[in-house]
Design a protein around this motif. Structure first.
Motif, short mmCIF file in Angstrom:
data_model
loop_
_atom_site.label_atom_id
_atom_site.label_comp_id
_atom_site.label_asym_id
_atom_site.label_seq_id
_atom_site.Cartn_x
_atom_site.Cartn_y
_atom_site.Cartn_z
N GLU A 1 -9.55 1.22 -4.77
CA GLU A 1 -9.96 2.59 -4.23
C GLU A 1 -9.22 2.99 -3.07
O GLU A 1 -8.83 2.31 -2.07
CB GLU A 1 -11.71 2.29 -3.70
CG GLU A 1 -12.44 2.06 -4.82
CD GLU A 1 -12.70 3.42 -5.72
OE1 GLU A 1 -12.63 4.54 -5.20
OE2 GLU A 1 -12.70 3.18 -6.97
N LYS A 2 -9.08 4.25 -2.83
CA LYS A 2 -8.30 4.70 -1.61
C LYS A 2 -9.25 4.75 -0.45
O LYS A 2 -10.46 4.87 -0.57
CB LYS A 2 -8.05 6.21 -1.78
CG LYS A 2 -8.92 7.25 -1.91
CD LYS A 2 -8.33 8.36 -2.14
CE LYS A 2 -9.50 9.55 -1.93
NZ LYS A 2 -10.26 9.57 -3.05
N TRP B 1 -4.69 8.94 3.64
CA TRP B 1 -5.41 8.01 2.99
C TRP B 1 -4.47 6.97 2.42
O TRP B 1 -3.21 6.79 2.93
CB TRP B 1 -5.51 8.52 1.53
CG TRP B 1 -6.46 9.53 1.35
CD1 TRP B 1 -6.20 10.98 1.38
CD2 TRP B 1 -8.14 9.46 1.28
NE1 TRP B 1 -7.47 11.63 1.03
CE2 TRP B 1 -8.50 10.75 1.25
CE3 TRP B 1 -8.80 8.37 1.34
CZ2 TRP B 1 -9.92 11.00 1.37
CZ3 TRP B 1 -10.37 8.53 1.49
CH2 TRP B 1 -10.80 9.96 1.33
N ALA C 1 -3.94 3.24 -0.25
CA ALA C 1 -4.48 2.76 -1.48
C ALA C 1 -3.53 1.43 -1.87
O ALA C 1 -2.20 1.88 -1.71
CB ALA C 1 -4.70 3.90 -2.63
N TYR D 1 0.97 -1.06 -0.22
CA TYR D 1 -0.06 0.04 -0.04
C TYR D 1 0.94 1.15 -0.24
O TYR D 1 2.16 1.18 0.50
CB TYR D 1 -0.81 -0.03 1.38
CG TYR D 1 -2.28 -0.79 1.18
CD1 TYR D 1 -3.37 -0.31 0.76
CD2 TYR D 1 -2.16 -2.43 1.42
CE1 TYR D 1 -4.54 -1.00 0.46
CE2 TYR D 1 -3.02 -2.97 1.35
CZ TYR D 1 -4.46 -2.40 0.80
OH TYR D 1 -5.45 -3.25 0.79
#
Length: 534
Positions: free
Chosen positions: A198-199, A184, A186, A167
């Motif tokens: 998707e984040k 965030w 992802a 990630y």
């Protein structure tokens, strides 16, 4: 102590003796507490957002350059304390970016070295990107942007989840437009060329001390938890409020909880605004390499690299040990550059917006000129009091001199121009001549700058190198120089048409560090009217 008691009785009278003694003991206790909470300086000078990784038997570090170039200086070390320059990640700009090269994160995975970083996209906003190399000193191949949000994306960090998936963690730069700043995550392709899926938000700045801003996340897995070391509040400049917080989660994607005792690091007597670093392990012990401002050099000296050991507590959190004895740091009080090699040393930088050209031969630097504000190169200062000098050769066809540099619109320099020497102030792009003298019967000219208390500078010059003449009778104020995210540099300037050039010999920078601990003692004694100790 008996002599001290008598002095207090004589100066203050018997009725005030107890009160004064209480004040003295309180200040002494305060000093001892601050000293015990000091951390160790390991990367002196302007080294924001330091990242560190162990590769083989060595440690490698890299830091932010912002709008200085070359980008992202590399350092290598055997002990995490003494670091040696090892080049730069980028000596040419990534094709997609134009400025603001921030927050590099160096990592090692499956025999490859990866560099994640932030840059400003041409015609766009801030993006997070990646580069790859076969060895830590490069060369690095840029892989391009990974995420470019409308409000900007910064501070990338790679991490694998509990299933081994790779990630990318980053911050959405909402604070730049008055919005929240979520962190965030992802999933990222193994070749680091794109994000997939998707984040998902991990957490955001919702605690009062964070002032609505969290960033600079570094994550480590230990036992049952992922631990996020993050920075919060205002990062930079004279009014910074930065601190370091801890959050934890049993799964990378959360839910995340923040430590109730945050911030775990904040301002002390010696260092302020600590944060944005990376964890590293050495000999079974855990350390955090991060930046902070010295309370003496402040924004003028920049965000310097510190080391702090931490441990995991029985209740599943993190505690910093606040030590300052991780090894002996070799002090750099004098830097001499005699221009004897083919390339400038790694500690020289110039504006990312300039195409600086130079060459060296016969112990002489030829610096090609540029129009206003001129071509300039500089290096970090390491103290609040320092001096520098350089010899300008008679054959220079450009304005050639010694400069104190903030950025392209904020510079102060003393330069030789034909038969004149002038002290020129560039402030917010406005040019003003502060002093000038006519030169007679000189060949080469040595220019010297003496800086006091970060902010006041006096220039002198000499034709033979022994007797120096004063250029400015009133010390010039350089408190306006440092940009919000960088420090003052001292160096050289070559100004004029592009076909002109300046020639320099023998640049010398002498730092005269003032001990933070001694300053604290002296300030406390001054309150009591006691003479300073030496």
């Amino acid at each position: 102590m008996e002599r001290f008691d008598k002095m207090l009785n004589r100066e203050f009278g018997p009725g005030l003796f107890i009160s004064v003694m209480r004040l003295f003991l309180s200040l002494l206790f305060s000093f001892c507490v601050f000293s015990s909470n000091s951390q160790q300086l390991v990367l002196p000078g302007d080294h924001p957002d330091p990242s560190v990784v162990k590769i083989g038997n060595e440690y490698w570090s890299v830091g932010t350059t912002s709008n200085w170039f070359p980008a992202f200086p590399l350092y290598r070390s055997n002990d995490l304390v003494n670091w040696k320059p090892a080049g730069h990640v980028f000596t040419k700009m990534p094709a997609w970016a134009d400025y603001y090269l921030w927050a590099p994160e160096i990592s090692y995975d499956n025999g490859k070295v990866y560099l994640y970083y932030t840059g400003h996209k041409k015609g766009g906003n801030l993006c997070v990107a990646a580069a790859v190399a076969d060895k830590p000193d490069g060369p690095y191949t840029d892989l391009g942007p990974l995420m470019c949000q409308d409000d900007g994306s910064i501070d990338p960090f790679p991490m694998r989840d509990e299933h081994g998936k790779l990630y990318l963690i980053w911050k959405e730069d909402g604070n730049s437009v008055g919005k929240p700043t979520p962190i965030w995550a992802a999933e990222m392709k193994e070749d680091r060329t794109a994000l997939v899926g998707e984040k998902q938000e991990l957490f955001r700045g919702d605690a009062s001390w964070e002032k609505g801003l969290v960033e600079g996340v570094s994550i480590i897995k230990q036992n049952d938890y992922y631990y996020a070391f993050y920075a919060a509040a205002a990062c930079c400049g004279k009014s910074c409020t930065y601190g370091t917080g801890i959050a934890r989660a049993k799964n990378l994607l959360g839910p995340w909880e923040k430590y109730p005792g945050n911030p775990v690091m904040s301002a002390s007597a010696e260092w302020k605004c600590p944060g944005h670093g990376t964890t590293v392990e050495k000999d079974g012990r855990h350390y955090f390499l991060y930046h902070a401002y010295s309370t003496i050099t402040g924004a003028y000296g920049g965000r310097q690299g510190l080391l702090n050991e931490f441990e995991f507590t029985p209740d599943g959190w993190v505690r910093f040990l606040n030590g300052n004895n991780y090894g002996k740091l070799t002090a750099t009080e004098k830097i001499e550059e005699h221009f004897s090699s083919q390339t400038l040393a790694d500690n020289w930088h110039w504006s990312i917006f300039q195409h600086v050209q130079y060459s060296m031969a016969n112990n002489t630097l030829k610096l090609a000129a540029l129009p206003a504000p001129g071509a300039y190169i500089g290096q970090s200062v390491l103290a609040d009091n320092y001096s520098a000098e350089v010899t300008v050769q008679k054959g220079s066809t450009a304005q050639a001199g010694l400069a104190l540099i903030g950025d392209d619109k904020n510079i102060l320099y003393a330069a030789v121009d034909s038969n004149m020497i002038r002290l020129i102030q560039v402030k917010k792009g406005e040019v003003q001549v502060l002093a000038e003298e006519k030169l007679t019967h000189y060949s080469d000219l040595t220019i010297r700058a003496q800086v006091k208390n970060n902010t006041q500078v006096t220039f002198t010059y000499s034709g033979e190198g022994t007797t120096f003449n004063l250029l400015n009778t009133i010390a010039a104020d350089i408190s306006y120089l440092p940009p919000w995210d960088r420090a003052v540099r001292i160096g050289l300037v070559s100004k004029g048409p592009i076909e002109k050039a300046a020639f320099f010999k023998n640049f010398i920078l002498v730092n005269e560090p003032t001990g933070n601990r001694q300053l604290t003692i002296n300030n406390n004694l001054k309150i009591l009217g006691v003479p300073e100790t030496k």
